[in-house]
Write a protein that holds these residues in place. Sequence first.
Motif, PDB file in Angstrom:
ATOM      1  N   PRO A  17       0.824  -1.212   0.000  1.00 26.89           N
ATOM      2  CA  PRO A  17       0.000   0.000   0.000  1.00 26.89           C
ATOM      3  C   PRO A  17       0.853   1.255   0.000  1.00 26.89           C
ATOM      4  CG  PRO A  17      -0.025  -1.014   2.162  1.00 26.89           C
ATOM      5  CD  PRO A  17       0.702  -1.954   1.243  1.00 26.89           C
ATOM      6  N   GLY A  18       0.335   2.303  -0.615  1.00 22.68           N
ATOM      7  CA  GLY A  18       1.000   3.599  -0.624  1.00 22.68           C
ATOM      8  C   GLY A  18       2.094   3.751  -1.658  1.00 22.68           C
ATOM      9  N   LEU A  19       2.194   2.840  -2.621  1.00 19.56           N
ATOM     10  CA  LEU A  19       3.205   2.946  -3.665  1.00 19.56           C
ATOM     11  C   LEU A  19       2.921   4.183  -4.513  1.00 19.56           C
ATOM     12  CD1 LEU A  19       5.258   0.647  -3.719  1.00 19.56           C
ATOM     13  CD2 LEU A  19       4.180  -0.180  -5.781  1.00 19.56           C
ATOM     14  N   PRO A  20       3.940   5.004  -4.813  1.00 23.93           N
ATOM     15  CA  PRO A  20       3.711   6.217  -5.619  1.00 23.93           C
ATOM     16  C   PRO A  20       3.257   5.886  -7.042  1.00 23.93           C
ATOM     17  CG  PRO A  20       5.894   6.239  -4.610  1.00 23.93           C
ATOM     18  CD  PRO A  20       5.309   4.892  -4.360  1.00 23.93           C
ATOM     19  N   VAL A  21       2.477   6.778  -7.623  1.00 26.55           N
ATOM     20  CA  VAL A  21       1.930   6.570  -8.967  1.00 26.55           C
ATOM     21  C   VAL A  21       3.046   6.489 -10.004  1.00 26.55           C
ATOM     22  CG1 VAL A  21       0.476   7.602 -10.758  1.00 26.55           C
ATOM     23  CG2 VAL A  21      -0.264   7.664  -8.395  1.00 26.55           C
ATOM     24  N   TRP A  22       4.130   7.223  -9.814  1.00 26.64           N
ATOM     25  CA  TRP A  22       5.186   7.232 -10.825  1.00 26.64           C
ATOM     26  C   TRP A  22       5.813   5.842 -11.011  1.00 26.64           C
ATOM     27  CZ3 TRP A  22      10.115   5.920  -9.416  1.00 26.64           C
ATOM     28  CH2 TRP A  22      10.448   6.049  -8.081  1.00 26.64           C
ATOM     29  N   ILE A  23       5.779   5.002  -9.987  1.00 25.87           N
ATOM     30  CA  ILE A  23       6.296   3.637 -10.133  1.00 25.87           C
ATOM     31  C   ILE A  23       5.412   2.845 -11.092  1.00 25.87           C
ATOM     32  CG2 ILE A  23       6.658   1.445  -8.924  1.00 25.87           C
ATOM     33  CD1 ILE A  23       7.690   3.054  -6.560  1.00 25.87           C
ATOM     34  N   PHE A  24       4.095   3.020 -10.975  1.00 28.31           N
ATOM     35  CA  PHE A  24       3.168   2.345 -11.885  1.00 28.31           C
ATOM     36  C   PHE A  24       3.367   2.835 -13.314  1.00 28.31           C
ATOM     37  CE2 PHE A  24       1.064   2.014  -7.762  1.00 28.31           C
ATOM     38  CZ  PHE A  24       0.834   0.654  -7.720  1.00 28.31           C
ATOM     39  N   VAL A  25       3.604   4.128 -13.483  1.00 27.25           N
ATOM     40  CA  VAL A  25       3.839   4.697 -14.812  1.00 27.25           C
ATOM     41  C   VAL A  25       5.093   4.070 -15.433  1.00 27.25           C
ATOM     42  CG1 VAL A  25       4.411   6.806 -16.078  1.00 27.25           C
ATOM     43  CG2 VAL A  25       2.663   6.858 -14.300  1.00 27.25           C
ATOM     44  N   LEU A  26       6.173   3.968 -14.653  1.00 29.80           N
ATOM     45  CA  LEU A  26       7.408   3.372 -15.169  1.00 29.80           C
ATOM     46  C   LEU A  26       7.216   1.907 -15.548  1.00 29.80           C
ATOM     47  CD1 LEU A  26      10.167   4.836 -12.822  1.00 29.80           C
ATOM     48  CD2 LEU A  26       9.737   5.382 -15.216  1.00 29.80           C
ATOM     49  N   VAL A  27       6.485   1.166 -14.730  1.00 32.65           N
ATOM     50  CA  VAL A  27       6.238  -0.252 -15.035  1.00 32.65           C
ATOM     51  C   VAL A  27       5.429  -0.393 -16.326  1.00 32.65           C
ATOM     52  CG1 VAL A  27       5.016  -2.323 -14.254  1.00 32.65           C
ATOM     53  CG2 VAL A  27       6.451  -1.051 -12.661  1.00 32.65           C
ATOM     54  N   LEU A  28       4.381   0.430 -16.484  1.00 32.57           N
ATOM     55  CA  LEU A  28       3.576   0.356 -17.711  1.00 32.57           C
ATOM     56  C   LEU A  28       4.399   0.740 -18.935  1.00 32.57           C
ATOM     57  CD1 LEU A  28       0.061   1.666 -16.690  1.00 32.57           C
ATOM     58  CD2 LEU A  28       0.704  -0.626 -17.388  1.00 32.57           C
ATOM     59  N   MET A  29       5.237   1.762 -18.809  1.00 35.20           N
ATOM     60  CA  MET A  29       6.092   2.154 -19.936  1.00 35.20           C
ATOM     61  C   MET A  29       7.059   1.029 -20.295  1.00 35.20           C
ATOM     62  SD  MET A  29       6.777   6.157 -18.983  1.00 35.20           S
ATOM     63  CE  MET A  29       8.261   6.217 -19.930  1.00 35.20           C
ATOM     64  N   GLY A  30       7.600   0.355 -19.293  1.00 32.98           N
ATOM     65  CA  GLY A  30       8.483  -0.777 -19.543  1.00 32.98           C
ATOM     66  C   GLY A  30       7.768  -1.914 -20.244  1.00 32.98           C
ATOM     67  N   LEU A  31       6.533  -2.180 -19.835  1.00 34.86           N
ATOM     68  CA  LEU A  31       5.752  -3.242 -20.480  1.00 34.86           C
ATOM     69  C   LEU A  31       5.442  -2.910 -21.934  1.00 34.86           C
ATOM     70  CD1 LEU A  31       3.271  -4.311 -17.674  1.00 34.86           C
ATOM     71  CD2 LEU A  31       5.025  -5.725 -18.743  1.00 34.86           C
ATOM     72  N   VAL A  32       5.115  -1.649 -22.201  1.00 31.88           N
ATOM     73  CA  VAL A  32       4.837  -1.245 -23.586  1.00 31.88           C
ATOM     74  C   VAL A  32       6.090  -1.421 -24.434  1.00 31.88           C
ATOM     75  CG1 VAL A  32       4.304   0.746 -25.048  1.00 31.88           C
ATOM     76  CG2 VAL A  32       2.945   0.314 -23.003  1.00 31.88           C
ATOM     77  N   PHE A  33       7.233  -1.007 -23.915  1.00 32.75           N
ATOM     78  CA  PHE A  33       8.502  -1.174 -24.639  1.00 32.75           C
ATOM     79  C   PHE A  33       8.785  -2.658 -24.883  1.00 32.75           C
ATOM     80  CE2 PHE A  33      13.127  -1.774 -24.595  1.00 32.75           C
ATOM     81  CZ  PHE A  33      13.465  -1.008 -25.704  1.00 32.75           C
ATOM     82  N   TYR A  34       8.578  -3.480 -23.864  1.00 26.76           N
ATOM     83  CA  TYR A  34       8.818  -4.920 -23.974  1.00 26.76           C
ATOM     84  C   TYR A  34       7.894  -5.545 -25.015  1.00 26.76           C
ATOM     85  CZ  TYR A  34       9.090  -9.833 -22.629  1.00 26.76           C
ATOM     86  OH  TYR A  34       9.234 -11.192 -22.644  1.00 26.76           O
ATOM     87  N   ALA A  35       6.627  -5.159 -25.032  1.00 26.23           N
ATOM     88  CA  ALA A  35       5.666  -5.719 -25.980  1.00 26.23           C
ATOM     89  C   ALA A  35       6.054  -5.370 -27.410  1.00 26.23           C
ATOM     90  CB  ALA A  35       4.264  -5.213 -25.673  1.00 26.23           C
ATOM     91  N   GLY A  36       6.628  -4.185 -27.609  1.00 26.22           N
ATOM     92  CA  GLY A  36       7.046  -3.791 -28.948  1.00 26.22           C
ATOM     93  C   GLY A  36       8.194  -4.629 -29.484  1.00 26.22           C
ATOM     94  N   LYS A  37       8.966  -5.234 -28.608  1.00 29.02           N
ATOM     95  CA  LYS A  37      10.105  -6.064 -29.016  1.00 29.02           C
ATOM     96  C   LYS A  37       9.730  -7.530 -29.238  1.00 29.02           C
ATOM     97  CE  LYS A  37      13.433  -3.002 -28.345  1.00 29.02           C
ATOM     98  NZ  LYS A  37      14.356  -2.596 -29.364  1.00 29.02           N
ATOM     99  N   MET A  38       8.526  -7.925 -28.818  1.00 24.29           N
ATOM    100  CA  MET A  38       8.125  -9.331 -28.910  1.00 24.29           C
ATOM    101  C   MET A  38       7.712  -9.682 -30.331  1.00 24.29           C
ATOM    102  SD  MET A  38       5.862  -9.769 -25.483  1.00 24.29           S
ATOM    103  CE  MET A  38       5.742 -11.521 -25.642  1.00 24.29           C
TER     104      MET A  38
END
Length: 101
Positions: A17-38
Amino acid sequence: SRKLRMMNDGISFGVLPGLPVWIFVLVLMGLVFYAGKMRELWGRVGVGLIVLGGAGNMVSRIMFGGVVDNWNFFDLLYNNGWDYLIFFGLVIYDYSYYFRR
């Protein structure tokens, strides 16, 4: 039947609980980048569902200060539709990663 609404400010099932929103943004950006390489279609579909569900939860987090979990599962778990997209995305991705190779 009563409808419960829980406010979740952590990740799934209220963990961290209490994780900052910017961590979620970074994780989603990483997933989008990863999906583009698949190259595997089903892997991209799975990651796409995870990103879509995560983005929906992030919008709720930004608008309301947490994710609104509407559905009660036997008074044990609380979740929403975006959580199901994430779950099924993980199932599809795992299938493509472990069984389709």
